[in-house]
Enzyme design. Structure first.
Site, mmCIF file in Angstrom:
data_model
loop_
_atom_site.group_PDB
_atom_site.id
_atom_site.type_symbol
_atom_site.label_atom_id
_atom_site.label_comp_id
_atom_site.label_asym_id
_atom_site.label_seq_id
_atom_site.Cartn_x
_atom_site.Cartn_y
_atom_site.Cartn_z
ATOM 1 N N TYR A 1 50.941 43.133 44.163
ATOM 2 C CA TYR A 1 51.299 44.378 43.492
ATOM 3 C C TYR A 1 52.420 45.127 44.220
ATOM 4 C CZ TYR A 1 47.062 43.992 40.607
ATOM 5 O OH TYR A 1 46.098 43.574 39.726
ATOM 6 N N ASP B 1 37.811 31.771 42.148
ATOM 7 C CA ASP B 1 37.385 31.251 40.850
ATOM 8 C C ASP B 1 35.873 31.040 40.825
ATOM 9 O OD1 ASP B 1 37.854 29.329 42.779
ATOM 10 O OD2 ASP B 1 38.806 27.890 41.443
ATOM 11 N N ASP C 1 41.088 43.593 42.029
ATOM 12 C CA ASP C 1 41.273 44.298 40.763
ATOM 13 C C ASP C 1 40.475 43.597 39.661
ATOM 14 O OD1 ASP C 1 42.189 45.950 38.777
ATOM 15 O OD2 ASP C 1 44.283 45.336 38.906
ATOM 16 N N ASP D 1 36.398 44.752 38.149
ATOM 17 C CA ASP D 1 36.206 45.031 36.725
ATOM 18 C C ASP D 1 35.130 44.119 36.142
ATOM 19 O OD1 ASP D 1 38.049 47.010 36.758
ATOM 20 O OD2 ASP D 1 39.439 46.099 35.341
ATOM 21 N N LYS E 1 41.494 32.456 48.112
ATOM 22 C CA LYS E 1 41.899 31.166 47.534
ATOM 23 C C LYS E 1 42.557 30.348 48.649
ATOM 24 C CE LYS E 1 42.133 28.499 43.852
ATOM 25 N NZ LYS E 1 40.897 27.846 43.362
#
Length: 354
Positions: free
Chosen positions: A140, A221, A245, A249, A189
């Site tokens: 970001y 994942d 993020d 959620d 990851k």
């Protein structure tokens, strides 16, 4: 107590109004005073000043003890260039405040177990997950670029982290774990990304300072799948900005609604940025339909983390639970035989129960 308030866009002003209503009730009960200064950010700031984050807003926030935010964004501003969109104001404010640790609790109120999309036997009792997300690094905030080539347009975002950025949020996570169940899961990851490999190196080094904490790792994942398959295996999740993020959620939906979940963004000192994790929901703005509980619980987090007022924070959480016990629900968490109320009434009910 000086609090900067950014009501923002969409349902932001509606839920923020209820949050301040509850704060007023708490201040009367516990006999403390506070000062509020309203400032602009996001779409409303663009409409009035041409930019998403005016300098005045940054200055007021930097000179406040805490910042309370409603929500920013909306389709109205989606066609603007990236640096002029409402979300750019939020990223800029986080950077200006130096709030690098985003704490997002996903707590399932027992009254709302059947409101979740997961089966009750999967949720179990007392589901309480905390996601700690690094907030001002990674993709970001990394270099972004778009170029034209013979093959067509190419674009990229750079996911970059320094050892220092990882160290400081690791300490936040381990200290938080020691106040919970001494259990921490690092989500990354590392089988693909070099930045994730650095995260593992640093986090395992920091872990030696916290021998009481049981540290495990999980690829992002798999973590996304496991949150749905067996959420009770998690207590505290530490991860980088982009993964955090998405996962926070996802975790929020275990609780039945985004409208129930607050967040705190913290830096080195006591000043924090507090906001519900839901968006601006322009489709229901101004209709008295929004759930204000997440904004109200954000005030509880503000009292806890910025002002060390644990008892006052608890009183808000207890008041929310009482209102749910009495069967009151906004539309997003409504079930058969519960009583539907609007944004304003939900705020009134919680304030009355303080």
């Amino acid at each position: 107590m000086k609090i900067a308030v950014i009501s923002g866009d969409g349902i932001g002003p509606e839920v923020t109004k209820q949050a301040l209503k509850v704060l007023d009730a708490v201040s009367k009960k516990y006999n403390f005073s506070y000062e509020v200064e309203e400032v602009l950010m996001g779409g409303t700031a663009i409409d009035k000043t041409g930019i998403p984050l005016p300098e005045e807003t940054v200055n007021v926030c930097l000179n406040s003890d805490a910042v309370l935010l409603g929500a920013v964004g909306g389709v109205k501003w989606d066609t603007l260039p990236g640096h002029l969109r409402p979300e750019a104001g939020l990223l800029g404010l986080r950077k200006a405040l130096g709030v690098f640790a985003n704490l997002r609790p996903a707590i399932l109120f027992p009254q709302l177990k059947s409101a979740s999309t997961l089966k009750e036997e999967v949720l179990g009792d007392g589901l309480d997950i905390m996601v700690i997300r690094e907030l001002i690094g990674g993709a970001y905030f990394g270099e972004k670029k778009r170029i034209e080539t013979e093959e067509g347009t190419k674009a990229w975002d750079t996911m970059m982290y320094s050892a220092h950025e990882i160290e400081r949020i690791s300490h936040v996570a381990f200290k938080a774990a020691m106040k919970r169940k001494n259990k921490l899961t690092l989500v990354d990851k590392a089988n693909v990304l070099e930045s994730s490999r650095l995260w593992r190196e640093i986090v395992f080094k920091i872990a030696k300072e916290y021998p009481e904490v049981d540290l495990s790792t999980m690829y992002v994942d798999n973590a996304a799948m496991q949150l749905i398959r067996n959420p009770r295996q998690f207590d505290l999740i530490l991860t980088e900005n982009l993964f955090g993020d998405i996962l926070s959620d996802e975790a929020s939906m275990l609780t039945g609604s985004l409208g129930m979940l607050p967040s705190a963004s913290l830096g080195e000192g006591k000043r924090g940025l507090y906001e519900p994790i839901h968006g601006s929901a322009p489709d229901i703005a101004g209709q008295d339909k929004a759930n204000p509980v997440a904004a109200i619980l954000s005030v509880a987090m503000m009292l806890r983390y910025s002002f060390d007022m644990e008892e006052a924070a608890n009183s808000i959480e207890v008041a929310v639970s009482k209102v749910l016990d009495e069967g009151y629900r906004t539309l997003d968490i409504h079930e058969i035989e519960t009583k539907i109320v609007g944004t304003e009434m939900m705020g009134d009910l919680i304030a009355e129960r303080i």
